[in-house]
Design a protein around this motif. Structure first.
Motif, mmCIF file in Angstrom:
data_model
loop_
_atom_site.group_PDB
_atom_site.id
_atom_site.type_symbol
_atom_site.label_atom_id
_atom_site.label_comp_id
_atom_site.label_asym_id
_atom_site.label_seq_id
_atom_site.Cartn_x
_atom_site.Cartn_y
_atom_site.Cartn_z
ATOM 1 N N ASP A 118 -31.659 31.562 70.303
ATOM 2 C CA ASP A 118 -30.411 30.811 70.201
ATOM 3 C C ASP A 118 -30.435 30.048 68.875
ATOM 4 O O ASP A 118 -31.329 29.234 68.630
ATOM 5 C CB ASP A 118 -30.325 29.849 71.385
ATOM 6 C CG ASP A 118 -29.069 29.002 71.401
ATOM 7 O OD1 ASP A 118 -28.340 28.974 70.394
ATOM 8 O OD2 ASP A 118 -28.823 28.356 72.439
ATOM 9 N N ASP A 135 -28.491 40.571 64.676
ATOM 10 C CA ASP A 135 -27.572 39.975 65.639
ATOM 11 C C ASP A 135 -27.850 40.503 67.040
ATOM 12 O O ASP A 135 -28.140 41.683 67.237
ATOM 13 C CB ASP A 135 -26.127 40.302 65.272
ATOM 14 C CG ASP A 135 -25.678 39.627 63.992
ATOM 15 O OD1 ASP A 135 -26.290 38.606 63.616
ATOM 16 O OD2 ASP A 135 -24.734 40.134 63.361
ATOM 17 N N SER A 138 -22.931 36.874 70.762
ATOM 18 C CA SER A 138 -22.369 35.537 70.623
ATOM 19 C C SER A 138 -22.282 34.932 72.016
ATOM 20 O O SER A 138 -22.024 35.640 73.003
ATOM 21 C CB SER A 138 -20.982 35.588 69.988
ATOM 22 O OG SER A 138 -21.058 36.053 68.657
ATOM 23 N N THR A 139 -22.520 33.631 72.102
ATOM 24 C CA THR A 139 -22.468 32.940 73.383
ATOM 25 C C THR A 139 -21.634 31.674 73.222
ATOM 26 O O THR A 139 -21.345 31.251 72.102
ATOM 27 C CB THR A 139 -23.879 32.630 73.908
ATOM 28 O OG1 THR A 139 -23.818 32.215 75.266
ATOM 29 C CG2 THR A 139 -24.560 31.544 73.077
ATOM 30 N N LYS A 301 -23.050 37.153 76.951
ATOM 31 C CA LYS A 301 -22.122 37.632 75.924
ATOM 32 C C LYS A 301 -20.738 37.022 76.105
ATOM 33 O O LYS A 301 -20.201 36.973 77.209
ATOM 34 C CB LYS A 301 -22.023 39.156 75.982
ATOM 35 C CG LYS A 301 -21.153 39.771 74.905
ATOM 36 C CD LYS A 301 -21.147 41.282 75.009
ATOM 37 C CE LYS A 301 -20.287 41.909 73.928
ATOM 38 N NZ LYS A 301 -20.272 43.394 74.035
ATOM 39 N N VAL A 313 -18.353 28.831 69.890
ATOM 40 C CA VAL A 313 -19.080 30.094 69.977
ATOM 41 C C VAL A 313 -20.165 30.106 68.907
ATOM 42 O O VAL A 313 -19.925 29.705 67.768
ATOM 43 C CB VAL A 313 -18.127 31.297 69.782
ATOM 44 C CG1 VAL A 313 -18.899 32.608 69.761
ATOM 45 C CG2 VAL A 313 -17.067 31.309 70.889
ATOM 46 N N ARG A 314 -21.342 30.556 69.269
ATOM 47 C CA ARG A 314 -22.457 30.627 68.316
ATOM 48 C C ARG A 314 -23.216 31.934 68.530
ATOM 49 O O ARG A 314 -23.034 32.613 69.546
ATOM 50 C CB ARG A 314 -23.392 29.437 68.471
ATOM 51 C CG ARG A 314 -24.144 29.396 69.797
ATOM 52 C CD ARG A 314 -24.881 28.083 69.960
ATOM 53 N NE ARG A 314 -25.767 28.063 71.120
ATOM 54 C CZ ARG A 314 -25.366 27.829 72.363
ATOM 55 N NH1 ARG A 314 -24.080 27.591 72.622
ATOM 56 N NH2 ARG A 314 -26.232 27.821 73.366
ATOM 57 N N SER A 315 -24.100 32.237 67.594
ATOM 58 C CA SER A 315 -24.805 33.525 67.606
ATOM 59 C C SER A 315 -26.193 33.393 68.210
ATOM 60 O O SER A 315 -26.852 32.358 68.102
ATOM 61 C CB SER A 315 -24.942 34.072 66.186
ATOM 62 O OG SER A 315 -23.673 34.320 65.629
ATOM 63 N N TYR A 317 -29.843 35.933 68.277
ATOM 64 C CA TYR A 317 -30.391 36.955 67.385
ATOM 65 C C TYR A 317 -31.803 37.343 67.806
ATOM 66 O O TYR A 317 -32.459 36.644 68.597
ATOM 67 C CB TYR A 317 -30.389 36.452 65.939
ATOM 68 C CG TYR A 317 -31.235 35.211 65.709
ATOM 69 C CD1 TYR A 317 -32.554 35.309 65.264
ATOM 70 C CD2 TYR A 317 -30.720 33.940 65.954
ATOM 71 C CE1 TYR A 317 -33.338 34.178 65.076
ATOM 72 C CE2 TYR A 317 -31.494 32.806 65.761
ATOM 73 C CZ TYR A 317 -32.802 32.930 65.320
ATOM 74 O OH TYR A 317 -33.571 31.810 65.148
#
Length: 365
Positions: A118, A135, A138-139, A301, A313-315, A317
């Motif tokens: 996260d 990637d 996104s969450t 997701k 929203v953030r990524s 990886y």
């Protein structure tokens, strides 16, 4: 810096050490021993390893690992765990930790993959000669700040109007919606059983992924929720139309967050009502009123319905560390020749995509 590799069956003996490292780093309830141990018990196959790194007499990193195939290792990643099971102190260099761990693993491992990081907990590192990030998903989350009225006014007009219309229809039909919250350890077994009955009536039953008290999923959620309930950090939301159970949320708490692990609802009502949406509105109203948490996390997701409730929203990886820079260069060359996208784990098996942690509530608009 030295790494020790132990059978993961010894995790319980090192749980206090793991907990202290979690609290000193990301401080996530998803990485507390109460969450991790049931994952190992129900979804481990005996091939998992606990890696412990010590430096200057203190523990600076720990991880749960599994050999994915010849020459490749990665973090143990059952689909019920949203985060990669890796911890390290903020003052330690991740690339150095990964490199020394890779060279401490048995055989001649070529790549080490850390899955599902996260970016809010672990700022994404820059790629280097031996390290690559990729990637994942996104969450989304809802930050509990300001008033509920301010939060609700910022939501889309269609969502607000639709739920208002549903509540008016319930009142017209003399149906009383209500929500209760179970927190006691003694209530968790029945809560998981009730959740399984509701979920088994829907699409997950066809996939064979629904919770049942006697399957691994059911045993995991029961044990894990009982563990958190013992700490006062579990909450099971139940939503009723009169006496009919129509929706449920399974949640854990900690580190300033309430985390929604799973949501299910009565799909037979979807042509008229969105019971999970109604439950979520009441939940948010309560969270903004009580102000006990900083954020409501929707790990998983991002779906279209998330965006009705938040624009945060953030990524997430993956990270791959190669034993030698030439391996990364070779992988890049092969990827370019094929003209396709490289696998996230670059030689290791990509982490399995988790079964969706919650149903996608259909719109009744």
């Amino acid at each position: 810096m030295s790494w020790r590799l132990l059978p993961a069956s010894q995790f319980a003996a090192h749980a206090a050490q793991w907990r202290a490292l979690n609290h000193a780093s990301v401080n996530s309830p998803l990485l507390e021993p109460e969450f991790v141990q049931p994952l190992l018990t129900e979804f481990g196959d005996g091939g998992e390893w606990l890696a412990v790194c010590e430096r200057d007499g203190r523990s600076v990193a720990m991880a749960l690992l599994k050999k994915s195939h010849q020459g490749a290792w990665q973090t143990f990643q059952p689909s019920q765990q949203p985060l990669g099971m890796w911890l390290h102190l903020p003052d330690q260099r991740l690339d150095e930790l990964m490199d020394t761990l890779l060279r401490s693993l048995p055989g001649l491992p070529l790549v080490l993959g850390l899955t599902q990081f996260d970016c809010w907990l672990h700022p994404r590192p820059a790629d280097s000669a031996q390290l690559r990030t990729a990637d994942y998903i996104s969450t989304a989350r809802i930050t509990i700040a300001g008033t509920f009225d301010e939060y609700w006014a910022a939501r889309g007009k269609n969502l607000r109007a639709n739920l208002k219309k549903q509540r008016a229809k319930l009142a017209k039909d003399n149906i009383v919606p209500r929500m209760d919250i179970l927190r006691a350890p003694a209530d968790m077994a029945q809560a998981v059983a009730d959740y399984g009955v509701l979920e088994s009536a829907g699409w997950k039953a066809e996939l064979g992924t629904a919770i049942h008290p006697d399957n691994a999923q059911g045993r995991f959620y029961r044990t894990m929720l009982e563990n958190f309930a013992q700490r006062g950090e579990a909450s099971v939301y139940r939503y009723f139309f009169d006496e009919r159970l129509v929706a449920m949320n399974l949640c854990i708490e900690g580190g300033g967050a309430k985390i929604v692990l799973k949501t299910t609802y009565d799909e037979s009502l979807s042509s008229q009502y969105s019971p999970a949406f109604l439950m979520r509105e009441d939940t948010c109203h309560m969270l903004f009123k009580e102000r006990l948490f900083e954020r409501l996390e929707f790990y998983g997701k991002v779906m279209e319905w998330h965006l009705r409730w938040t624009d945060e929203v953030r990524s997430m990886y993956h990270i791959t560390h190669y034993r030698w820079p030439a391996l990364k260069s070779l992988h890049t060359l092969v990827k370019n020749l094929k003209g396709g996208r490289a696998p996230a784990q670059s030689g290791a098996q990509p982490a399995a995509q988790p079964v969706p942690a919650r149903h996608t509530e259909p719109s009744t608009e």
